[in-house]
Scaffold this active site. Structure first.
Site, short mmCIF file in Angstrom:
data_model
loop_
_atom_site.label_atom_id
_atom_site.label_comp_id
_atom_site.label_asym_id
_atom_site.label_seq_id
_atom_site.Cartn_x
_atom_site.Cartn_y
_atom_site.Cartn_z
N ASN A 245 0.88 -1.17 0.00
CA ASN A 245 0.00 0.00 0.00
C ASN A 245 0.92 1.22 0.00
O ASN A 245 1.48 1.56 1.02
CB ASN A 245 -0.90 -0.02 1.24
N LYS B 136 0.17 4.20 -0.23
CA LYS B 136 -0.47 5.40 0.35
C LYS B 136 -0.22 6.58 -0.60
O LYS B 136 -0.12 6.37 -1.82
CB LYS B 136 0.02 5.64 1.77
N HIS C 252 -9.51 1.29 4.68
CA HIS C 252 -8.25 1.49 5.41
C HIS C 252 -8.51 2.42 6.59
O HIS C 252 -9.33 3.35 6.49
CB HIS C 252 -7.19 2.09 4.48
N GLU D 213 -6.96 4.85 7.66
CA GLU D 213 -6.75 6.27 7.34
C GLU D 213 -7.99 6.86 6.66
O GLU D 213 -8.30 8.04 6.84
CB GLU D 213 -5.48 6.43 6.49
N GLU E 90 -5.40 -4.73 10.46
CA GLU E 90 -4.39 -3.69 10.67
C GLU E 90 -4.68 -2.95 11.97
O GLU E 90 -5.49 -2.00 11.98
CB GLU E 90 -4.41 -2.69 9.50
N GLY F 176 2.56 2.43 10.76
CA GLY F 176 3.53 3.50 10.62
C GLY F 176 4.23 3.89 11.91
O GLY F 176 4.90 4.91 11.99
N SER G 233 3.44 -2.01 10.29
CA SER G 233 4.88 -2.12 10.54
C SER G 233 5.43 -3.52 10.24
O SER G 233 6.32 -4.00 10.95
CB SER G 233 5.22 -1.69 11.97
#
Ligand code: 13P
Length: 251
Positions: A13, A15, A98, A100, A169, A175, A214
């Site tokens: 991904n 991003k 996701h 985000e 996730e 991250g 991560s």
């Protein structure tokens, strides 16, 4: 526990990262290393780069996809990209839900389910993301949160359950360099598979459940060794071809 009829999937991904120049190098590197990888490889890229990715990866075993899709088929939805458009660029996959997007774009569980359904109806495989925040984990709410997130998706999928990919996730691991331990992740993956099995036992054994957060070359092997961890959704490490390929080799 798991009869592994499931082919490992390592999906990047990207991003909101990339440029024509940096993508070219990254895609060349991934393409060159892909033949030596036994599992499946995919990259999910920003929509404006899909044409570049399509031409760079066509004829290779690496698949590609997008990071979001509209819940609508077409029409007056300024700024949105439809599943049919993604298909025209040769996409196999699209990430939906996701964290985000859930947090910065207020996507609800129901909207995520509609997007997954729209993707599937067009022939794209949705990679549906679920995961709890640190606060939710500390409250012991992990199972409740991922169950709540997944339920509308399973309702929407019904007969096509086997075609979906799920990504667990944990938000606190994205991250941050903090990975869930293989045991923590396995526990949630098993819970997700049990939810699938309640709907359709046979499909539940076919659905790939990826871990994301991560995942790096040095922790991938232990995570991927777990019976219900069928691959990874890789953020930062997917921007470097050798790290991304090293994760794929760990599978
Ligand atoms: P990182 O691998 O950078 O933690 O990102 C994970 C992720 O969000 C993949 O979708």
């Amino acid at each position: 526990m798991s009869v592994s009829m499931r082919r490992t999937l390592i999906a990047g991904n990207w991003k909101m990262n990339g440029s024509f120049a940096s993508n070219a190098g990254l895609l060349d590197g991934v393409r060159a290393g892909a033949a030596a990888v036994s599992g499946e490889l995919a990259v999910c890229v920003p929509a404006p780069y899909l044409a570049q990715v399509q031409s760079a990866l066509s004829g290779s075993p690496v698949r590609w996809g997008a990071q979001d899709v509209s819940a609508h088929e077409r029409g007056a939805f300024t700024g949105e990209v439809s599943a049919e458009m993604l298909l025209e660029f040769g996409c196999s996959y699209v990430i939906v839900g996701h964290s985000e997007r859930r947090s910065y774009h207020a996507e609800s569980d129901e909207l995520v389910a509609q997007k997954a359904q729209r993707a599937l109806a067009s022939g794209l495989t949705p990679i549906v993301c679920v995961g709890e925040t640190l606060e939710e984990r500390e409250q012991g709410a992990t199972d409740a949160v991922v169950s709540r997130q997944l339920a509308p998706v399973l309702d929407a999928m019904r007969t096509q359950l086997a075609s979906v990919v799920i990504a667990y996730e944990p938000v606190w691991a994205i991250g941050t360099g903090k990975t869930a331990t293989p045991e923590m992740a396995q526990q949630v993956h098993a819970r997700l598979r049990a939810m699938l099995a309640e709907r359709d036992a046979e499909s539940a054994q076919q659905v790939r459940i990826l871990y994301g957060g991560s995942m790096k070359p040095d922790n991938a092997k232990d995570l991927l060794a777990k019976p219900d961890i069928d691959g990874g959704l890789i953020g930062g490490a997917s921007l470097n071809a050798s790290d991304f390929l090293a994760i794929a080799h760990a599978a």
